[in-house]
Enzyme design. Sequence first.
Site, short mmCIF file in Angstrom:
data_model
loop_
_atom_site.label_atom_id
_atom_site.label_comp_id
_atom_site.label_asym_id
_atom_site.label_seq_id
_atom_site.Cartn_x
_atom_site.Cartn_y
_atom_site.Cartn_z
N HIS A 82 7.96 2.61 56.99
CA HIS A 82 8.91 1.98 55.27
C HIS A 82 8.86 1.05 54.95
CE1 HIS A 82 9.93 5.20 51.58
NE2 HIS A 82 9.87 3.78 51.56
N ASP A 109 12.37 10.55 49.36
CA ASP A 109 12.27 10.07 50.78
C ASP A 109 13.76 10.98 51.14
OD1 ASP A 109 12.68 9.15 54.10
OD2 ASP A 109 12.55 7.17 53.07
N HIS A 111 15.12 9.66 53.90
CA HIS A 111 16.50 9.04 54.50
C HIS A 111 16.59 7.70 53.38
CE1 HIS A 111 13.88 10.10 57.91
NE2 HIS A 111 15.12 10.04 58.49
N ASP A 113 17.21 4.55 53.87
CA ASP A 113 16.47 3.08 54.40
C ASP A 113 17.51 1.91 53.67
OD1 ASP A 113 15.55 4.63 55.61
OD2 ASP A 113 13.26 4.18 54.10
N HIS A 126 12.78 0.21 59.73
CA HIS A 126 11.59 1.27 58.34
C HIS A 126 13.64 1.25 57.67
CE1 HIS A 126 10.87 4.34 61.04
NE2 HIS A 126 12.07 4.40 60.94
N ASP A 212 7.50 8.56 51.12
CA ASP A 212 7.53 9.33 52.20
C ASP A 212 7.65 10.09 52.38
OD1 ASP A 212 8.55 9.15 54.88
OD2 ASP A 212 9.87 7.80 54.82
N ASP A 214 8.31 11.97 54.58
CA ASP A 214 9.12 12.83 54.96
C ASP A 214 9.79 13.57 53.97
OD1 ASP A 214 11.44 11.12 54.54
OD2 ASP A 214 11.45 10.73 56.84
N GLU A 257 4.32 5.98 55.85
CA GLU A 257 4.72 6.83 56.80
C GLU A 257 4.00 8.00 57.10
OE1 GLU A 257 7.48 6.20 58.57
OE2 GLU A 257 8.62 4.34 57.91
#
Length: 270
Positions: A82, A109, A111, A113, A126, A212, A214, A257
């Site tokens: 990312h 996402d 996360h 970030d 990332h 992303d 995830d 990712e």
Amino acid sequence: GQLGCEMGPSALRIAGLKTALQALGHTVTDIGNVAPKAFAEIPHPNAAVHHLGETAAWTEALSEAAYRESGLGMPIFMGGDHAISAGTVAGLSKRAAEMSRPLFVLWLDAHTDYHSLETTRSGNLHGTPVAYYSGRHGFDGYFPAVPNPVDPKNICMIGIRSVDPAESIALDESGVTIHDMRMIDEHGVAVLLREFLARVEAANGLLHVSLDVDFLDPSIAPAVGTTVPGGATFREAHLVMEMLCDSGLVSSLDLVELNPFLDERGRTAR
């Protein structure tokens, strides 16, 4: 630390992304892979930070590519981790500023970030792109300057379920909209996304979507090095995509990712 993300674009190509888009009536040009200029490693007072020189070089190259290609059509950026969004969004924000239109970012996402170079404990860059392209302090002298940072109030994060304490503190003061998985459970993803899309439309904004892998639950998308249980279901993710398509607002997209080395017979790429 898990090698393999650099093979993500190849996996998406092999899974038939171009063919699928062409079947929907779109004209598709694959301009190949971006490459950074020669770089030297850069030291940082935070000893955890690694690959700083390399990431800065990629950020510059991707920013230039994003600015150039966004003037020719709708760019889809295939990563890679990312960290690529530091460059893609910076380039897109320059394009938006020239068009006198605000840039909005939908961050799908697990996360946020939102680390700066000072606050990251893992040193994995990332975990920093949103902080960088929204103008958070701590990147000057290390990353390329961002002349047109994205207004944090124009950033909406959906699917969040893993936030470090330092990020949480910074985000509380940022103005970024955060819809974690609990909010999706309580309200449904459609209500949350519809509200954000209405804001983009009212402002005549450009919309960049950064997806992303995830964001998705690992049970349906295992090919990511930073899996977090409890992610979006296939139907929730598909509904998000249907609503984005129907809105007609999306002007650019990140797909990041994807680590095919961790996939199961190409399931995540498909």
